[in-house]
Write a protein that holds these residues in place. Structure first.
Motif, PDB file in Angstrom:
ATOM      1  N   GLU A 289     -12.838 -21.642 -11.632  1.00  0.00           N
ATOM      2  CA  GLU A 289     -13.704 -20.625 -12.755  1.00  0.00           C
ATOM      3  C   GLU A 289     -14.901 -20.985 -12.666  1.00  0.00           C
ATOM      4  O   GLU A 289     -16.346 -19.954 -13.070  1.00  0.00           O
ATOM      5  CB  GLU A 289     -12.855 -20.755 -14.316  1.00  0.00           C
ATOM      6  CG  GLU A 289     -11.385 -19.942 -13.912  1.00  0.00           C
ATOM      7  CD  GLU A 289     -11.349 -18.275 -13.375  1.00  0.00           C
ATOM      8  OE1 GLU A 289     -12.083 -17.833 -13.359  1.00  0.00           O
ATOM      9  OE2 GLU A 289     -10.508 -18.712 -11.997  1.00  0.00           O
ATOM     10  N   ARG A 290     -15.501 -21.875 -13.216  1.00  0.00           N
ATOM     11  CA  ARG A 290     -17.005 -21.612 -13.479  1.00  0.00           C
ATOM     12  C   ARG A 290     -18.095 -22.318 -11.965  1.00  0.00           C
ATOM     13  O   ARG A 290     -19.214 -21.686 -12.353  1.00  0.00           O
ATOM     14  CB  ARG A 290     -17.610 -23.739 -13.891  1.00  0.00           C
ATOM     15  CG  ARG A 290     -16.889 -23.379 -15.593  1.00  0.00           C
ATOM     16  CD  ARG A 290     -17.676 -24.828 -16.505  1.00  0.00           C
ATOM     17  NE  ARG A 290     -19.133 -24.824 -16.349  1.00  0.00           N
ATOM     18  CZ  ARG A 290     -19.062 -26.139 -15.904  1.00  0.00           C
ATOM     19  NH1 ARG A 290     -19.073 -27.810 -16.390  1.00  0.00           N
ATOM     20  NH2 ARG A 290     -20.414 -26.358 -16.103  1.00  0.00           N
ATOM     21  N   GLN A 291     -17.690 -22.503 -11.075  1.00  0.00           N
ATOM     22  CA  GLN A 291     -18.230 -22.821  -9.347  1.00  0.00           C
ATOM     23  C   GLN A 291     -17.919 -21.109  -8.588  1.00  0.00           C
ATOM     24  O   GLN A 291     -18.567 -21.546  -7.470  1.00  0.00           O
ATOM     25  CB  GLN A 291     -18.371 -23.414  -9.706  1.00  0.00           C
ATOM     26  CG  GLN A 291     -18.839 -24.225 -10.387  1.00  0.00           C
ATOM     27  CD  GLN A 291     -18.225 -26.137  -9.872  1.00  0.00           C
ATOM     28  OE1 GLN A 291     -16.465 -26.608  -8.801  1.00  0.00           O
ATOM     29  NE2 GLN A 291     -19.112 -27.568  -9.773  1.00  0.00           N
ATOM     30  N   TYR A 292     -17.404 -19.993  -9.481  1.00  0.00           N
ATOM     31  CA  TYR A 292     -17.366 -19.275  -8.191  1.00  0.00           C
ATOM     32  C   TYR A 292     -17.701 -18.519  -7.308  1.00  0.00           C
ATOM     33  O   TYR A 292     -17.810 -18.028  -6.355  1.00  0.00           O
ATOM     34  CB  TYR A 292     -16.654 -17.634  -9.500  1.00  0.00           C
ATOM     35  CG  TYR A 292     -17.582 -17.164  -9.957  1.00  0.00           C
ATOM     36  CD1 TYR A 292     -17.275 -15.603  -9.486  1.00  0.00           C
ATOM     37  CD2 TYR A 292     -17.716 -17.502 -11.623  1.00  0.00           C
ATOM     38  CE1 TYR A 292     -18.103 -14.872 -10.203  1.00  0.00           C
ATOM     39  CE2 TYR A 292     -18.600 -16.795 -12.153  1.00  0.00           C
ATOM     40  CZ  TYR A 292     -18.646 -15.656 -11.588  1.00  0.00           C
ATOM     41  OH  TYR A 292     -19.783 -14.716 -12.159  1.00  0.00           O
ATOM     42  N   ARG A 293     -19.763 -18.556  -8.152  1.00  0.00           N
ATOM     43  CA  ARG A 293     -20.019 -17.886  -7.003  1.00  0.00           C
ATOM     44  C   ARG A 293     -20.413 -19.092  -5.963  1.00  0.00           C
ATOM     45  O   ARG A 293     -20.851 -18.155  -4.901  1.00  0.00           O
ATOM     46  CB  ARG A 293     -21.858 -17.502  -7.334  1.00  0.00           C
ATOM     47  CG  ARG A 293     -22.102 -16.971  -8.820  1.00  0.00           C
ATOM     48  CD  ARG A 293     -22.848 -16.050  -9.241  1.00  0.00           C
ATOM     49  NE  ARG A 293     -22.979 -15.549 -10.932  1.00  0.00           N
ATOM     50  CZ  ARG A 293     -23.130 -16.274 -12.274  1.00  0.00           C
ATOM     51  NH1 ARG A 293     -22.533 -17.208 -12.285  1.00  0.00           N
ATOM     52  NH2 ARG A 293     -22.686 -14.958 -12.556  1.00  0.00           N
ATOM     53  N   ALA A 294     -21.036 -20.132  -6.608  1.00  0.00           N
ATOM     54  CA  ALA A 294     -21.316 -21.417  -5.369  1.00  0.00           C
ATOM     55  C   ALA A 294     -19.431 -20.760  -4.767  1.00  0.00           C
ATOM     56  O   ALA A 294     -20.117 -21.176  -2.950  1.00  0.00           O
ATOM     57  CB  ALA A 294     -20.673 -22.429  -5.747  1.00  0.00           C
ATOM     58  N   VAL A 295     -18.486 -20.862  -4.773  1.00  0.00           N
ATOM     59  CA  VAL A 295     -17.528 -20.576  -3.882  1.00  0.00           C
ATOM     60  C   VAL A 295     -17.468 -19.354  -2.761  1.00  0.00           C
ATOM     61  O   VAL A 295     -16.603 -19.625  -1.941  1.00  0.00           O
ATOM     62  CB  VAL A 295     -16.080 -20.667  -5.114  1.00  0.00           C
ATOM     63  CG1 VAL A 295     -14.582 -20.947  -4.405  1.00  0.00           C
ATOM     64  CG2 VAL A 295     -16.024 -22.266  -5.651  1.00  0.00           C
ATOM     65  N   ILE A 296     -17.501 -18.427  -3.498  1.00  0.00           N
ATOM     66  CA  ILE A 296     -17.330 -17.188  -2.967  1.00  0.00           C
ATOM     67  C   ILE A 296     -18.221 -17.674  -2.028  1.00  0.00           C
ATOM     68  O   ILE A 296     -18.627 -16.703  -0.931  1.00  0.00           O
ATOM     69  CB  ILE A 296     -17.400 -15.930  -3.503  1.00  0.00           C
ATOM     70  CG1 ILE A 296     -15.790 -16.327  -4.474  1.00  0.00           C
ATOM     71  CG2 ILE A 296     -17.706 -14.865  -2.711  1.00  0.00           C
ATOM     72  CD1 ILE A 296     -15.990 -14.834  -5.808  1.00  0.00           C
ATOM     73  N   GLN A 297     -19.762 -17.618  -2.631  1.00  0.00           N
ATOM     74  CA  GLN A 297     -20.606 -17.853  -1.574  1.00  0.00           C
ATOM     75  C   GLN A 297     -20.039 -18.642   0.277  1.00  0.00           C
ATOM     76  O   GLN A 297     -20.633 -18.569   0.812  1.00  0.00           O
ATOM     77  CB  GLN A 297     -22.096 -18.129  -1.970  1.00  0.00           C
ATOM     78  CG  GLN A 297     -23.264 -17.950  -1.193  1.00  0.00           C
ATOM     79  CD  GLN A 297     -24.204 -18.503  -1.908  1.00  0.00           C
ATOM     80  OE1 GLN A 297     -24.932 -18.492  -2.966  1.00  0.00           O
ATOM     81  NE2 GLN A 297     -25.623 -18.301  -0.519  1.00  0.00           N
ATOM     82  N   ARG A 298     -20.018 -19.631   0.067  1.00  0.00           N
ATOM     83  CA  ARG A 298     -19.844 -20.837   0.488  1.00  0.00           C
ATOM     84  C   ARG A 298     -18.180 -19.819   1.597  1.00  0.00           C
ATOM     85  O   ARG A 298     -18.467 -20.037   2.947  1.00  0.00           O
ATOM     86  CB  ARG A 298     -19.621 -21.747   0.243  1.00  0.00           C
ATOM     87  CG  ARG A 298     -19.052 -23.117   1.080  1.00  0.00           C
ATOM     88  CD  ARG A 298     -18.904 -24.338   0.718  1.00  0.00           C
ATOM     89  NE  ARG A 298     -20.016 -24.963  -0.149  1.00  0.00           N
ATOM     90  CZ  ARG A 298     -20.512 -26.496   0.262  1.00  0.00           C
ATOM     91  NH1 ARG A 298     -19.481 -27.328   0.434  1.00  0.00           N
ATOM     92  NH2 ARG A 298     -21.466 -26.565  -0.314  1.00  0.00           N
ATOM     93  N   VAL A 299     -17.403 -19.713   1.683  1.00  0.00           N
ATOM     94  CA  VAL A 299     -16.545 -18.875   1.700  1.00  0.00           C
ATOM     95  C   VAL A 299     -16.759 -17.778   2.934  1.00  0.00           C
ATOM     96  O   VAL A 299     -16.341 -17.930   3.635  1.00  0.00           O
ATOM     97  CB  VAL A 299     -14.628 -18.908   0.818  1.00  0.00           C
ATOM     98  CG1 VAL A 299     -14.311 -18.438   1.666  1.00  0.00           C
ATOM     99  CG2 VAL A 299     -14.391 -19.855   0.618  1.00  0.00           C
ATOM    100  N   PHE A 300     -17.949 -16.974   2.039  1.00  0.00           N
ATOM    101  CA  PHE A 300     -18.219 -16.176   2.977  1.00  0.00           C
ATOM    102  C   PHE A 300     -19.219 -15.870   3.633  1.00  0.00           C
ATOM    103  O   PHE A 300     -19.311 -15.317   4.861  1.00  0.00           O
ATOM    104  CB  PHE A 300     -18.555 -14.968   1.828  1.00  0.00           C
ATOM    105  CG  PHE A 300     -16.986 -14.269   1.548  1.00  0.00           C
ATOM    106  CD1 PHE A 300     -16.862 -12.461   2.351  1.00  0.00           C
ATOM    107  CD2 PHE A 300     -16.512 -14.840   0.359  1.00  0.00           C
ATOM    108  CE1 PHE A 300     -15.988 -11.394   2.198  1.00  0.00           C
ATOM    109  CE2 PHE A 300     -14.884 -13.956   0.346  1.00  0.00           C
ATOM    110  CZ  PHE A 300     -15.119 -13.008   0.623  1.00  0.00           C
TER     111      PHE A 300
END
Length: 167
Positions: A113-124
């Motif tokens: 939840e807190r690191q969602y931006r980094a996770v989404i960016q990395r996956v995309f």
């Protein structure tokens, strides 16, 4: 528990209580004061922002002529529902995401939840189609769109394409 309340399992008991009060044309403040409860506390309960204690539930049930334990049972079902939602949504399906995506960190330690931006960016940036779909399922289209637009991924085709596949 009264059969009429069976359909409310999983809904906050305060919301059910608010509906019951409106149905009976009772005002919240005088009702709360009638059994010496703070109107602010009572309002927070009817808005679903605060749980209902057993003692308070019993007072309300007596006052409204409800079966004993109705509101307590609704509170228990609501609590169960919240735990289930948390369990389901606490992490994305890690079997779908490529292990190589998070090579530099322990995937079990990610705060999704807190690191969602980094996770989404990395996956995309680096993930495959299945991983991207899983991230969209987990976070939702709106949150993914927001994170992609805020990140360095400025490829509108990526955002457009994944919006179309999730609709």
């Amino acid at each position: 528990m009264n059969r009429q309340f069976e359909k409310y399992k999983g809904i906050h008991p305060g919301i059910v209580l608010d509906r019951e009060l409106k149905k009976r044309s009772f005002k919240q403040r005088p009702f709360a004061l009638s059994f010496e409860e703070h109107p602010q506390t009572f309002n927070a309960i009817t808005k679903g922002k605060r749980g209902i204690s057993t003692a308070l539930a019993m007072k309300i049930e007596r006052e409204l002529g409800l079966d004993e334990g109705t509101l307590v049972i609704l509170q228990a079902y609501y609590d169960i529902q919240k735990i289930k939602e948390k369990e389901i949504k606490c992490t994305p399906n890690l079997h779908i995401l490529s292990k190589g995506l998070f090579w530099d960190t322990d995937i079990q330690q990610i705060d999704w939840e807190r690191q969602y931006r980094a996770v989404i960016q990395r996956v995309f940036e680096r993930g495959n189609e299945n991983g991207k779909r899983e991230i969209i399922r987990f976070y939702g289209t709106e949150k993914v769109n927001q994170a992609l637009q805020e990140s360095n991924i400025r490829d509108p085709y990526t955002i457009y394409r994944f919006n179309k596949t999730t609709e």
